[in-house]
Structures are given as C-alpha cells and as structure tokens.
Design a protein around this motif. Sequence first.
Motif, PDB file in Angstrom:
ATOM      1  N   GLN A 151      39.961  27.502  43.829  1.00  0.00           N
ATOM      2  CA  GLN A 151      41.075  26.819  44.473  1.00  0.00           C
ATOM      3  C   GLN A 151      42.039  26.287  43.427  1.00  0.00           C
ATOM      4  O   GLN A 151      41.619  25.751  42.405  1.00  0.00           O
ATOM      5  N   ILE A 152      43.324  26.439  43.712  1.00  0.00           N
ATOM      6  CA  ILE A 152      44.358  25.862  42.857  1.00  0.00           C
ATOM      7  C   ILE A 152      44.883  24.641  43.599  1.00  0.00           C
ATOM      8  O   ILE A 152      45.299  24.741  44.756  1.00  0.00           O
ATOM      9  N   GLY A 153      44.861  23.514  42.947  1.00  0.00           N
ATOM     10  CA  GLY A 153      45.339  22.293  43.573  1.00  0.00           C
ATOM     11  C   GLY A 153      46.857  22.277  43.699  1.00  0.00           C
ATOM     12  O   GLY A 153      47.571  23.156  43.188  1.00  0.00           O
ATOM     13  N   SER A 154      47.381  21.259  44.381  1.00  0.00           N
ATOM     14  CA  SER A 154      48.837  21.174  44.601  1.00  0.00           C
ATOM     15  C   SER A 154      49.612  21.057  43.286  1.00  0.00           C
ATOM     16  O   SER A 154      50.703  21.630  43.177  1.00  0.00           O
ATOM     17  N   PRO A 155      49.108  20.361  42.241  1.00  0.00           N
ATOM     18  CA  PRO A 155      49.849  20.367  40.968  1.00  0.00           C
ATOM     19  C   PRO A 155      49.928  21.764  40.345  1.00  0.00           C
ATOM     20  O   PRO A 155      50.951  22.141  39.773  1.00  0.00           O
ATOM     21  N   GLY A 156      48.872  22.559  40.525  1.00  0.00           N
ATOM     22  CA  GLY A 156      48.878  23.917  39.996  1.00  0.00           C
ATOM     23  C   GLY A 156      49.860  24.805  40.733  1.00  0.00           C
ATOM     24  O   GLY A 156      50.575  25.609  40.118  1.00  0.00           O
ATOM     25  N   ILE A 157      49.910  24.661  42.048  1.00  0.00           N
ATOM     26  CA  ILE A 157      50.856  25.447  42.841  1.00  0.00           C
ATOM     27  C   ILE A 157      52.289  25.076  42.468  1.00  0.00           C
ATOM     28  O   ILE A 157      53.151  25.948  42.327  1.00  0.00           O
ATOM     29  N   GLN A 158      52.535  23.783  42.272  1.00  0.00           N
ATOM     30  CA  GLN A 158      53.878  23.338  41.884  1.00  0.00           C
ATOM     31  C   GLN A 158      54.250  23.889  40.502  1.00  0.00           C
ATOM     32  O   GLN A 158      55.388  24.292  40.275  1.00  0.00           O
ATOM     33  N   ALA A 159      53.277  23.956  39.590  1.00  0.00           N
ATOM     34  CA  ALA A 159      53.537  24.501  38.263  1.00  0.00           C
ATOM     35  C   ALA A 159      53.890  25.983  38.351  1.00  0.00           C
ATOM     36  O   ALA A 159      54.803  26.452  37.658  1.00  0.00           O
ATOM     37  N   PHE A 160      53.205  26.737  39.226  1.00  0.00           N
ATOM     38  CA  PHE A 160      53.546  28.143  39.408  1.00  0.00           C
ATOM     39  C   PHE A 160      54.926  28.304  40.050  1.00  0.00           C
ATOM     40  O   PHE A 160      55.671  29.224  39.727  1.00  0.00           O
ATOM     41  N   ALA A 161      55.260  27.405  40.974  1.00  0.00           N
ATOM     42  CA  ALA A 161      56.584  27.463  41.605  1.00  0.00           C
ATOM     43  C   ALA A 161      57.679  27.214  40.567  1.00  0.00           C
ATOM     44  O   ALA A 161      58.722  27.882  40.572  1.00  0.00           O
ATOM     45  N   ASP A 162      57.450  26.250  39.666  1.00  0.00           N
ATOM     46  CA  ASP A 162      58.403  25.979  38.591  1.00  0.00           C
ATOM     47  C   ASP A 162      58.517  27.191  37.661  1.00  0.00           C
ATOM     48  O   ASP A 162      59.614  27.543  37.220  1.00  0.00           O
ATOM     49  N   GLN A 174      57.335  38.761  40.726  1.00  0.00           N
ATOM     50  CA  GLN A 174      56.863  39.111  42.065  1.00  0.00           C
ATOM     51  C   GLN A 174      55.424  38.653  42.277  1.00  0.00           C
ATOM     52  O   GLN A 174      55.071  38.144  43.346  1.00  0.00           O
ATOM     53  N   ALA A 175      54.587  38.818  41.265  1.00  0.00           N
ATOM     54  CA  ALA A 175      53.182  38.389  41.367  1.00  0.00           C
ATOM     55  C   ALA A 175      53.085  36.878  41.512  1.00  0.00           C
ATOM     56  O   ALA A 175      52.302  36.366  42.323  1.00  0.00           O
ATOM     57  N   VAL A 176      53.885  36.132  40.751  1.00  0.00           N
ATOM     58  CA  VAL A 176      53.872  34.672  40.842  1.00  0.00           C
ATOM     59  C   VAL A 176      54.378  34.234  42.213  1.00  0.00           C
ATOM     60  O   VAL A 176      53.829  33.318  42.831  1.00  0.00           O
ATOM     61  N   ALA A 177      55.416  34.914  42.740  1.00  0.00           N
ATOM     62  CA  ALA A 177      55.952  34.579  44.062  1.00  0.00           C
ATOM     63  C   ALA A 177      54.900  34.803  45.149  1.00  0.00           C
ATOM     64  O   ALA A 177      54.740  33.969  46.055  1.00  0.00           O
ATOM     65  N   ARG A 178      54.143  35.921  45.049  1.00  0.00           N
ATOM     66  CA  ARG A 178      53.078  36.175  46.029  1.00  0.00           C
ATOM     67  C   ARG A 178      51.998  35.114  45.940  1.00  0.00           C
ATOM     68  O   ARG A 178      51.491  34.640  46.954  1.00  0.00           O
ATOM     69  N   LEU A 179      51.633  34.731  44.717  1.00  0.00           N
ATOM     70  CA  LEU A 179      50.599  33.702  44.530  1.00  0.00           C
ATOM     71  C   LEU A 179      51.028  32.378  45.144  1.00  0.00           C
ATOM     72  O   LEU A 179      50.265  31.753  45.881  1.00  0.00           O
ATOM     73  N   VAL A 180      52.263  31.963  44.869  1.00  0.00           N
ATOM     74  CA  VAL A 180      52.750  30.690  45.405  1.00  0.00           C
ATOM     75  C   VAL A 180      52.808  30.737  46.919  1.00  0.00           C
ATOM     76  O   VAL A 180      52.370  29.802  47.609  1.00  0.00           O
TER      77      VAL A 180
END
Length: 186
Positions: A151-162, A174-180
């Motif tokens: 599991q990726i926590g909300s801080p990790g998801i926000q870091a990927f979004a950034d 594209q891979a990062v967008a799919r992950l987020v």
Amino acid sequence: MIICKTEVLHRSSGTRQTMRPLYKHPRKGQKAPQDPATKTAALAWLRHDGRTAGLLATAHQHMDLEQHLRAALPAALQSSCHVLRFEDGQLTIGVPAAAHSAKLRQLAPRIASSLEKRGWQVNGIAVRVQATLSRPLGGVVAPNPVGRPNQIGSPGIQAFADLQDKISDGPLAQAVARLVARRRET
C-alpha cells in the motif's frame, strides 16, 4: 522448572544419597534444555576422525577470525560481513551486496592492519558478493499476505502526483499517471 531427584544406594557403604541430574525438566510451554553431554560427545567424535578434526579446526579458526573482523569493521557492516576463506594470508569476505563490497575494498588496508594487531597475518583481502547472505537465516523470505498488495499512503500518492506534473510526456509520465489514478480510486 521442575527438578527431578534420584536416590542412589552406594554398594560399599549401604547409604542412600540424593543426586540431581545435569538438566532440569521444563515446565509446560518451555523448551527443554540441551544436555551438554551430547555437545561434547559430538565434538569428541569430530576430533577423533582425522578428516573432521581438520574441519573442526578450520571452523574454530573462521569463527575466531570473524569475531576479530567484526571488531575491526564499522557498526553498519558488522552484521553483514562473513569470513568465507582464510588461506595463506589471503582473507576472503562474503557480503550481500555490491555496495558492501565497494565499502570493504576502501577499508581493506585498515581492516588488514587491525587484524594484524590482533595476531592474524593478513596479506590481502578479497571481497565476494553473495546474494544468499541477504536472506534471513531460515532462507525463506516472507511474501506479502495474499490479496494485500503493498500500500502507498496518501503522502506517497501526493508525491507521485507532484512528480507527474514535473515530468514531460512519455511512457514514464503515462505510467505515473496510471499509478496515481489507480491509487486514488481505492
């Protein structure tokens, strides 16, 4: 612990004497202690045979050398370095990763001089990377529980979004967008 006592009748004097055994019986749920006689019998057998006596001497030498090696190493490397071989003054050390190997090669002169101060004649140090050293002692790496991916926590998801905002279009973006997108859905 429960201690069993045994009475012994001496033939010559006819007196009874209470004797205690070498070990104690464990209570329920406790491990039984090993009888020290079995260890000494095994060691005596190993010393008795010519081939195994040499093996036993080499094992003792490697254990002593590994203890001195750990005293000479920085704290971060002590638990991950193991003596693989020591022949003709050439010490071979096993490590679990290439990063350990690089650090040990830098420290080799200091380690050799420290071991020489402790009475070991070390002419050279070789380092071998062995992936099996990174595994736990049982040799089995516990997998993730079935049905529960990492599991990726909300801080990790926000870091990927950034990160997604900062990288240019392409396969990585594209891979990062799919992950987020996938992680925000759950």
